[in-house]
Scaffold this motif. Structure first.
Motif, PDB file in Angstrom:
ATOM      1  N   ILE A 340       0.816  -1.210   0.000  1.00  0.00           N
ATOM      2  CA  ILE A 340       0.000   0.000   0.000  1.00  0.00           C
ATOM      3  C   ILE A 340       0.851   1.263   0.000  1.00  0.00           C
ATOM      4  N   LYS A 341       1.960   1.244   0.708  1.00  0.00           N
ATOM      5  CA  LYS A 341       2.798   2.439   0.805  1.00  0.00           C
ATOM      6  C   LYS A 341       3.418   2.803  -0.545  1.00  0.00           C
ATOM      7  N   THR A 342       4.071   1.842  -1.188  1.00  0.00           N
ATOM      8  CA  THR A 342       4.744   2.117  -2.457  1.00  0.00           C
ATOM      9  C   THR A 342       3.742   2.354  -3.574  1.00  0.00           C
ATOM     10  N   ASN A 343       2.719   1.523  -3.649  1.00  0.00           N
ATOM     11  CA  ASN A 343       1.732   1.664  -4.718  1.00  0.00           C
ATOM     12  C   ASN A 343       1.009   2.998  -4.656  1.00  0.00           C
ATOM     13  N   ARG A 344       0.606   3.406  -3.451  1.00  0.00           N
ATOM     14  CA  ARG A 344      -0.100   4.683  -3.332  1.00  0.00           C
ATOM     15  C   ARG A 344       0.827   5.866  -3.613  1.00  0.00           C
ATOM     16  N   ARG A 345       2.094   5.756  -3.223  1.00  0.00           N
ATOM     17  CA  ARG A 345       3.034   6.848  -3.503  1.00  0.00           C
ATOM     18  C   ARG A 345       3.155   7.056  -5.012  1.00  0.00           C
ATOM     19  N   LEU A 346       3.321   5.973  -5.749  1.00  0.00           N
ATOM     20  CA  LEU A 346       3.419   6.078  -7.211  1.00  0.00           C
ATOM     21  C   LEU A 346       2.118   6.599  -7.804  1.00  0.00           C
ATOM     22  N   GLN A 347       1.008   6.070  -7.317  1.00  0.00           N
ATOM     23  CA  GLN A 347      -0.299   6.493  -7.837  1.00  0.00           C
ATOM     24  C   GLN A 347      -0.526   7.987  -7.600  1.00  0.00           C
ATOM     25  N   ASN A 348      -0.252   8.444  -6.396  1.00  0.00           N
ATOM     26  CA  ASN A 348      -0.484   9.851  -6.066  1.00  0.00           C
ATOM     27  C   ASN A 348       0.401  10.783  -6.882  1.00  0.00           C
ATOM     28  N   LYS A 349       1.646  10.390  -7.109  1.00  0.00           N
ATOM     29  CA  LYS A 349       2.565  11.247  -7.868  1.00  0.00           C
ATOM     30  C   LYS A 349       2.131  11.372  -9.323  1.00  0.00           C
ATOM     31  N   TYR A 510     -13.129  -2.134   7.400  1.00  0.00           N
ATOM     32  CA  TYR A 510     -12.322  -3.313   7.084  1.00  0.00           C
ATOM     33  C   TYR A 510     -11.510  -3.200   5.792  1.00  0.00           C
ATOM     34  N   VAL A 511     -12.038  -2.506   4.790  1.00  0.00           N
ATOM     35  CA  VAL A 511     -11.445  -2.563   3.453  1.00  0.00           C
ATOM     36  C   VAL A 511     -10.113  -1.820   3.357  1.00  0.00           C
ATOM     37  N   LEU A 512      -9.814  -0.991   4.335  1.00  0.00           N
ATOM     38  CA  LEU A 512      -8.496  -0.349   4.422  1.00  0.00           C
ATOM     39  C   LEU A 512      -8.004  -0.449   5.861  1.00  0.00           C
ATOM     40  N   PRO A 513      -6.709  -0.673   6.048  1.00  0.00           N
ATOM     41  CA  PRO A 513      -6.168  -0.728   7.416  1.00  0.00           C
ATOM     42  C   PRO A 513      -6.240   0.643   8.084  1.00  0.00           C
ATOM     43  N   GLU A 514      -6.090   0.672   9.388  1.00  0.00           N
ATOM     44  CA  GLU A 514      -6.201   1.931  10.137  1.00  0.00           C
ATOM     45  C   GLU A 514      -5.165   2.957   9.699  1.00  0.00           C
ATOM     46  N   SER A 515      -4.009   2.500   9.253  1.00  0.00           N
ATOM     47  CA  SER A 515      -2.931   3.412   8.870  1.00  0.00           C
ATOM     48  C   SER A 515      -3.064   3.949   7.449  1.00  0.00           C
ATOM     49  N   ALA A 516      -4.124   3.571   6.735  1.00  0.00           N
ATOM     50  CA  ALA A 516      -4.225   3.863   5.304  1.00  0.00           C
ATOM     51  C   ALA A 516      -4.191   5.357   4.991  1.00  0.00           C
ATOM     52  N   GLN A 517      -4.739   6.193   5.893  1.00  0.00           N
ATOM     53  CA  GLN A 517      -4.794   7.626   5.597  1.00  0.00           C
ATOM     54  C   GLN A 517      -3.401   8.211   5.363  1.00  0.00           C
ATOM     55  N   ASP A 518      -2.386   7.590   5.914  1.00  0.00           N
ATOM     56  CA  ASP A 518      -1.015   8.073   5.720  1.00  0.00           C
ATOM     57  C   ASP A 518      -0.591   8.006   4.256  1.00  0.00           C
ATOM     58  N   TYR A 519      -1.261   7.191   3.458  1.00  0.00           N
ATOM     59  CA  TYR A 519      -0.832   6.948   2.086  1.00  0.00           C
ATOM     60  C   TYR A 519      -1.799   7.490   1.031  1.00  0.00           C
ATOM     61  N   SER A 521      -4.018  10.655  -0.711  1.00  0.00           N
ATOM     62  CA  SER A 521      -4.148  12.112  -0.828  1.00  0.00           C
ATOM     63  C   SER A 521      -5.577  12.538  -0.515  1.00  0.00           C
ATOM     64  N   GLU A 522      -6.556  11.665  -0.803  1.00  0.00           N
ATOM     65  CA  GLU A 522      -7.944  11.941  -0.466  1.00  0.00           C
ATOM     66  C   GLU A 522      -8.192  11.677   1.017  1.00  0.00           C
ATOM     67  N   THR A 523      -9.199  12.307   1.570  1.00  0.00           N
ATOM     68  CA  THR A 523      -9.634  11.967   2.917  1.00  0.00           C
ATOM     69  C   THR A 523     -10.453  10.684   2.834  1.00  0.00           C
ATOM     70  N   ILE A 524     -10.074   9.692   3.615  1.00  0.00           N
ATOM     71  CA  ILE A 524     -10.811   8.434   3.616  1.00  0.00           C
ATOM     72  C   ILE A 524     -12.063   8.610   4.471  1.00  0.00           C
ATOM     73  N   TRP A 525     -13.225   8.381   3.854  1.00  0.00           N
ATOM     74  CA  TRP A 525     -14.490   8.505   4.580  1.00  0.00           C
ATOM     75  C   TRP A 525     -15.010   7.093   4.828  1.00  0.00           C
ATOM     76  N   ARG A 526     -14.957   6.678   6.082  1.00  0.00           N
ATOM     77  CA  ARG A 526     -15.354   5.311   6.421  1.00  0.00           C
ATOM     78  C   ARG A 526     -16.831   5.264   6.809  1.00  0.00           C
ATOM     79  N   LEU A 527     -17.603   4.498   6.059  1.00  0.00           N
ATOM     80  CA  LEU A 527     -18.980   4.233   6.443  1.00  0.00           C
ATOM     81  C   LEU A 527     -18.982   3.288   7.635  1.00  0.00           C
ATOM     82  N   PRO A 528     -20.050   3.251   8.418  1.00  0.00           N
ATOM     83  CA  PRO A 528     -20.023   2.515   9.693  1.00  0.00           C
ATOM     84  C   PRO A 528     -19.892   1.002   9.565  1.00  0.00           C
ATOM     85  N   GLN A 529     -20.373   0.415   8.437  1.00  0.00           N
ATOM     86  CA  GLN A 529     -20.346  -1.052   8.333  1.00  0.00           C
ATOM     87  C   GLN A 529     -19.644  -1.539   7.070  1.00  0.00           C
ATOM     88  N   THR A 530     -20.188  -1.178   5.930  1.00  0.00           N
ATOM     89  CA  THR A 530     -19.662  -1.669   4.661  1.00  0.00           C
ATOM     90  C   THR A 530     -19.657  -0.546   3.631  1.00  0.00           C
TER      91      THR A 530
END
Length: 747
Positions: A340-349, A510-519, A521-530
């Protein structure tokens, strides 16, 4: 009749023609002919033309037989040379009037006149082209005219020195715009080749037509046939080769698609173009899949190197076409690895570079309009219905189309005004697409022009724009980069695009780990269940039977249905370890790829793991999704892919009550099945390591009781699970929209 009288009556006759007083004009020409025949022919050299004009006046009054008789009288007593000359004069008179009628937009009259020209000279190619053009204007063109009028035969039979090449290209463009799918259209285009004056005009027509055929009509092989005509004029034209690459790959002509992509790469020299061309090679190898994985891995390594060079070169003035194409250059990152770290860095750039360039060629006036409009929107109170725009090329029989429909079905129309932007809407009938049209307040069907779509979104004053496709369609990325709505959100498709102008990415716990926001550029908006929910799927009648596949009734059937590029060799090896350890088990493999390559690929891995190839079954695709879902019922256990999980296929598997083994990772693509299983309350089959994946696969294969328990849980979940409660999911999405808008208003 004096010369003065002759001038006066001819002026009057011409004036009558212009006024549409054909009867009076005919009378004047009759008088002139009567006077001329009473004198010597030598004293009236223009008398023959009076016959041509009189016949024309009769024709314009609908008296065709009388007109033809008049022309025949005018031809009497002439020798062959004179008749040939008079015939040319008659045709000139008719052509002049046909052109006048066309200017007046009286196309039916012009058609009639040109049909008479055709009777006089059936091989007048310019006249035939005009007839085709008129048929199109009259909406009577069927495609058959290209042959019935003799246009193709005439073009093929001789070198036409008098041919109007500009008219030819104009008619070709009209024909291909009107009915490119008719068999004669391709033949007509081919017949035009010897007469091409400016190759770039011909190529432009072919490219536009082929794109329409490939993506709107879903006929990539026919699209390739058109572009192959262009190769005879420009065998190394980059644009032709780029489009051909995609068409070959989409048509299943994998080797040809890969080789054409490699030719593109060798021709293109600029770094951004090299990146895109290398992506085309990678796409070809990944779509073909199977044995091509080894080469794809080396091309992928080169791709990362090219991307790094692109970042270092600080590209700020890229060609608009190149920029848009770069959006998709990172598409295959999550298929190769779960990082997730490397892939998102490349994607964001990549997304940042693309947006920066796109906004540069956007006008200052447009940016000012955005600012003014958004400020006005901020003044609006939330008492008004929020305008939600849904943007996608998948509002049809497509995975995204099957899933997103539930959100639109349950939307609260009292609180939300819905707009749908159908990108590259299909020409053929699609019931699901028409269903979407009827579900929204306003549906806008477009082609592939981003500027037009952006303008429409702005005109509609959309508050929140929901992108369902991410980088799966580059036009979508161009649209969102131009920020046509004050709040922009990505949901459902692929993963987040990384475009800075997109504000939010919809996820869940569930679909993203808790640390995902670090990687991101968008704000991750988590719905309560799915982050996704459906009320179910339509299921047809199955076409698979064990006896047809030569599988014993007491055998354990493992099943996997995915595109070839999801079949990572490491995961296939794990699947073979499972099959090996479960006696009397078989593995059914289904999905689009190069059949020979995928069979060889699986067979080689199976043999290396000690699994006999007679335990493998390779299934063809079926026509309808309903049949595919019904056929899932043959499976005892479905084995998911990794590092790119199933998404729609997982939903379908769970809905059909079939146990699933999935390998959970860190990135969005490797956690889709995980979140879905968590939301149906089934943890059996969730693996966090390769070893667990194999263990669960073996355990579920050997333990029929456990499989039955899971199947029962899945059946029961239909009444209790958030995954099968699309109405509740819609309420959660709507609440998120209102909160997003409230944040926007406050800032």
């Amino acid at each position: 009749m004096s010369s003065t009288d002759a001038t006066n009556w001819q002026q009057e006759a011409n004036q009558c023609l212009l006024q549409g007083n054909y009867d009076r004009a005919a009378s004047l020409y009759e008088q002139a002919i009567a006077y001329g025949t009473s004198a010597t022919i030598a004293s009236q050299p223009d008398i023959r033309s009076h016959y041509w004009h009189l016949g024309l006046m009769l024709l314009l009054q609908g008296q065709e037989a009388e007109a033809q008789m008049t022309w025949m009288l005018g031809m009497e007593e002439g020798d062959p040379e004179e008749i040939e000359n008079w015939t040319k004069q008659l045709i000139e008179v008719l052509q002049t009037e046909a052109e006048r009628q066309e200017i007046l937009a009286d196309n039916s009259v012009a058609w009639g006149i040109r049909q008479h020209i055709r009777e006089i000279n059936s091989t007048d190619i310019n006249n035939l082209l005009h007839l085709i053009q008129l048929a199109i204007k009259l909406n009577s063109f069927t495609g058959e005219e290209l042959n019935s009028l003799g246009a193709i035969e005439t073009l093929q039979s001789q070198q036409l020195l008098a041919l109007d090449s500009d008219l030819l290209m104009q008619v070709l463009r009209l024909v291909l715009d009107t009915d490119p799918l008719h068999p004669s259209s391709l033949e007509f285009a081919q017949a035009c080749i010897p007469y091409i004056g400016e190759p770039y005009i011909f190529l432009d027509i072919l490219i536009l037509t082929s794109v329409k055929i490939a993506y709107s009509s879903r006929q990539p092989r026919l699209a390739a046939s058109f572009l192959e005509l262009g190769l005879s004029l420009a065998p190394q034209n980059p644009e032709v080769l780029i489009q051909l690459t995609n068409f070959y790959q989409d048509a299943g002509e994998y080797s040809q698609g890969i080789e054409t992509a490699k030719l593109c790469y060798s021709i293109l020299q600029e770094l951004p173009e090299k990146v895109f061309a290398n992506h085309l090679i990678l796409r070809g190898l990944m779509v073909a899949a199977g044995e091509y994985w080894a080469e794809a891995s080396s091309v992928f390594a080169r791709h990362e190197s090219l991307l790094q060079s692109l970042f270092e070169s600080q590209q700020t003035n890229l060609d608009p076409t190149t920029v848009v194409r770069l959006f998709s250059s990172t598409f295959f990152l999550p298929y190769f690895r779960d990082d997730i770290k490397t892939n998102r860095r490349l994607q964001n750039k990549v997304a940042q570079i693309c947006q920066s360039n796109i906004q540069k060629y956007g006008s200052e006036q447009e940016s000012q309009y955005h600012k003014t409009k958004f400020n006005i929107n901020k003044i609006d109170t939330t008492a008004n219905r929020l305008k939600i725009g849904y943007l996608s090329h998948c509002f049809k029989r497509h995975s995204v189309g099957w899933i997103a429909r539930w959100l639109l079905k349950y939307h609260d129309r009292d609180r939300f005004q819905l707009h749908a932007y159908f990108i590259n809407a299909q020409q053929r009938n699609d019931p699901l697409q028409e269903w979407y049209v009827n579900q929204v307040d306003k549906a806008y069907k477009s082609g592939l022009e981003a500027a037009e779509i952006v303008e429409q979104i702005e005109r509609d004053e959309i508050d929140i724009l929901i992108d369902l496709d991410s980088i799966t369609l580059d036009i979508i990325c161009e649209i969102t980069s131009l920020k046509p709505a004050p709040v922009q959100v990505t949901w459902l498709g692929w993963d987040a695009s990384g475009i800075p102008a997109v504000d939010y990415f919809i996820a869940d716990p569930y679909v993203l780990p808790e640390s995902a926001q670090d990687y991101y550029s968008e704000t991750i908006w988590r719905l309560p269940q799915t982050y996704v929910a459906v009320d179910g799927f339509e299921v047809g009648v199955p076409t698979l039977r064990r006896e047809i596949l030569d599988i014993p009734s007491d055998a354990v059937i493992y099943f996997s249905s995915q595109m070839g590029f999801k079949r990572h060799p490491d995961t296939v090896r794990l699947q073979m370890k499972i099959v090996k350890e479960v006696p009397n088990s078989y593995f059914l493999i289904k999905g689009t790829a190069d059949r020979e390559s995928i069979e060889s690929f699986f067979t080689q891995i199976a043999e290396s793991e000690g699994v006999s190839c007679d335990r493998l079954r390779f299934l063809p695709d079926v026509t309808f999704e309903e049949i595919h879902r019904a056929n899932l019922g043959i499976a005892d256990v479905v084995l998911d892919t990794y590092p790119y999980n199933g998404a729609t296929t997982t939903l379908e598997t769970l809905w059909m009550g079939i146990p699933l083994v999935t390998r959970v990772g860190e990135q969005f693509a490797s956690r889709n099945s995980y979140t879905m299983m968590m939301n149906v309350g089934v943890t059996e089959g969730i693996a966090w390591t390769d070893e667990e994946y194999v263990e669960w696969g073996i355990r579920l294969g050997k333990d029929a009781t456990l499989r039955q328990q899971i199947a029962w849980k899945l059946r029961q979940s239909r009444q209790t699970s958030p995954l099968w409660n699309a109405e509740q999911f819609t309420r959660n999405m709507e609440k998120a929209y209102e909160q997003m808008w409230a944040k926007y208003i406050q800032n």
